[in-house]
Design a protein around this motif. Structure first.
Motif, short mmCIF file in Angstrom:
data_model
loop_
_atom_site.label_atom_id
_atom_site.label_comp_id
_atom_site.label_asym_id
_atom_site.label_seq_id
_atom_site.Cartn_x
_atom_site.Cartn_y
_atom_site.Cartn_z
N LEU A 73 82.14 48.62 -36.30
CA LEU A 73 82.37 47.27 -36.89
C LEU A 73 80.76 46.63 -36.73
O LEU A 73 80.34 46.32 -35.96
CB LEU A 73 83.20 46.52 -35.83
N LEU A 74 80.46 46.54 -38.23
CA LEU A 74 79.05 45.98 -38.48
C LEU A 74 79.31 44.68 -39.15
O LEU A 74 80.21 44.27 -39.78
CB LEU A 74 78.39 46.98 -39.45
N HIS A 75 78.58 43.55 -38.67
CA HIS A 75 78.75 42.21 -39.04
C HIS A 75 77.04 42.01 -39.64
O HIS A 75 76.22 42.13 -39.42
CB HIS A 75 78.91 41.26 -38.09
N SER A 76 77.17 40.95 -40.75
CA SER A 76 75.99 40.18 -41.27
C SER A 76 76.63 38.70 -41.23
O SER A 76 77.02 38.36 -42.04
CB SER A 76 75.72 40.97 -42.88
N SER A 77 76.20 38.40 -40.10
CA SER A 77 76.83 36.84 -39.93
C SER A 77 75.67 35.77 -39.64
O SER A 77 74.80 36.12 -39.12
CB SER A 77 77.83 36.98 -38.74
N THR A 78 76.14 34.37 -40.08
CA THR A 78 75.18 33.34 -40.17
C THR A 78 75.69 32.57 -38.96
O THR A 78 74.69 32.34 -37.82
CB THR A 78 75.09 32.59 -41.22
N GLU A 79 76.82 32.18 -38.93
CA GLU A 79 77.18 31.01 -37.90
C GLU A 79 77.94 31.50 -36.82
O GLU A 79 78.62 31.00 -35.99
CB GLU A 79 77.96 29.87 -38.52
N GLY A 80 78.67 32.93 -36.85
CA GLY A 80 79.58 33.63 -35.93
C GLY A 80 80.91 33.83 -36.20
O GLY A 80 81.66 34.36 -35.57
N GLN A 81 81.45 33.24 -37.33
CA GLN A 81 83.02 33.48 -37.77
C GLN A 81 83.17 34.75 -37.94
O GLN A 81 84.09 35.23 -37.69
CB GLN A 81 83.43 32.47 -38.68
N ILE B 222 85.74 37.44 -36.28
CA ILE B 222 87.04 38.07 -37.12
C ILE B 222 86.82 39.64 -36.61
O ILE B 222 87.79 40.08 -36.29
CB ILE B 222 86.83 37.78 -38.66
N LEU B 223 85.63 40.13 -36.47
CA LEU B 223 85.36 41.40 -35.93
C LEU B 223 86.18 41.60 -34.82
O LEU B 223 86.71 42.69 -34.40
CB LEU B 223 84.19 42.08 -36.34
N HIS B 224 85.73 40.57 -33.84
CA HIS B 224 86.25 40.98 -32.53
C HIS B 224 87.98 40.99 -32.63
O HIS B 224 88.68 41.54 -31.83
CB HIS B 224 85.87 39.66 -31.74
N TYR B 225 88.33 39.94 -33.49
CA TYR B 225 89.97 39.84 -33.54
C TYR B 225 90.32 41.23 -34.18
O TYR B 225 91.46 41.90 -33.47
CB TYR B 225 90.31 38.89 -34.44
N ILE B 226 89.78 41.82 -34.88
CA ILE B 226 90.02 43.19 -35.49
C ILE B 226 89.94 44.18 -34.60
O ILE B 226 90.99 45.02 -34.27
CB ILE B 226 89.32 43.27 -36.91
N LYS B 227 88.93 44.10 -33.81
CA LYS B 227 88.93 45.22 -32.69
C LYS B 227 89.98 44.91 -31.70
O LYS B 227 90.36 46.08 -31.18
CB LYS B 227 87.38 44.79 -31.98
N GLU B 228 90.57 43.80 -31.32
CA GLU B 228 91.84 43.78 -30.42
C GLU B 228 92.95 44.37 -31.12
O GLU B 228 93.61 45.03 -30.49
CB GLU B 228 91.84 42.35 -30.30
N LEU C 184 80.79 47.27 -31.92
CA LEU C 184 80.46 46.17 -32.52
C LEU C 184 78.87 46.06 -32.84
O LEU C 184 78.35 46.01 -31.44
CB LEU C 184 80.98 44.79 -32.32
N GLN C 185 78.28 46.13 -34.00
CA GLN C 185 76.86 45.66 -33.98
C GLN C 185 76.48 45.03 -35.10
O GLN C 185 77.14 44.97 -36.16
CB GLN C 185 76.18 47.44 -34.54
N ASP C 186 75.33 44.56 -35.07
CA ASP C 186 74.61 43.55 -36.07
C ASP C 186 73.95 44.54 -36.93
O ASP C 186 72.97 45.19 -36.59
CB ASP C 186 73.72 42.80 -35.44
N LEU C 187 74.36 44.61 -38.41
CA LEU C 187 73.87 45.58 -39.10
C LEU C 187 72.09 45.07 -39.58
O LEU C 187 71.50 45.80 -40.00
CB LEU C 187 74.46 45.83 -40.47
N HIS C 188 71.94 43.75 -39.27
CA HIS C 188 70.62 43.57 -39.50
C HIS C 188 69.52 43.77 -38.62
O HIS C 188 68.21 44.08 -39.04
CB HIS C 188 70.35 41.83 -39.30
#
Length: 174
Positions: free
Chosen positions: A6-14, A18-24, A34-38
């Motif tokens: 699960l990769l994220h490109s997030s600014t404020e954390g929502q 959402i990815l944590h919710y999908i993980k559950e 879960l990783q920060d793609l940046h």
């Protein structure tokens, strides 16, 4: 058990929320990372059964690092099971909350070399008290223009969690 990145490109954390919710949602059948793609130097997609990328829209744009990641990993993105979703406040409105109707998803698909086979658009969250003065002022102005919440003391979460659950199930079957 499947392995999912699960990769994220997030600014404020929502997007991360959402990815944590999908993980559950996937926890019974998948081992999720879960990783920060940046901050990733490189990703070996062959280590995963599937990959999901979530990205937030900020002032009408997805982060440039997302597009750099896509350019650097285009071949792997095409060869593996990879889904994509974007998060934005405009998606709080009916008719602007699907891949077909979201102006941000359409812009992404026009600009991106990669064309994901599974897509979603989710409404984000408005967190006025957490923003600095400039962001609070600008976002309030944008919300006023679009008929949204303008009380800067409020935090409003627009994410439709049932929609996220449906997407997680779709991603799992994909």
């Amino acid at each position: 058990m499947e392995k999912v990145l699960l990769l994220h490109s997030s600014t404020e954390g929502q997007t991360i929320k959402i990815l944590h919710y999908i993980k559950e949602e996937l926890r019974d059948s998948c081992e999720c990372e879960l990783q920060d793609l940046h901050s990733l130097p490189a990703v070996d997609f062959s280590q995963y059964d599937r990959v999901l990328i979530g990205a937030s829209v900020r002032y009408g744009h997805l982060n440039k690092k997302l597009y750099q990641f896509i350019t650097q990993n285009q071949q792997q993105l095409e060869l593996h099971k990879v889904g994509f979703f974007c998060v934005n406040l405009t998606a709080r409105k009916e008719g602007k909350n699907t891949p077909e109707t979201s102006v941000y998803m359409r812009k992404f698909l026009q600009k991106s070399l990669w064309q994901p086979k599974i897509l979603a658009v989710f409404a984000g969250a408005l967190r006025y008290p957490r923003y600095n003065w400039f962001d609070r002022t600008m976002i309030r102005f944008i919300m006023k223009m679009t008929g949204g919440e303008t009380d800067t003391a409020k935090e409003v979460e627009y994410t439709d969690w049932d929609k996220v659950s449906l997407f997680a199930a779709q991603f799992k079957r994909f």
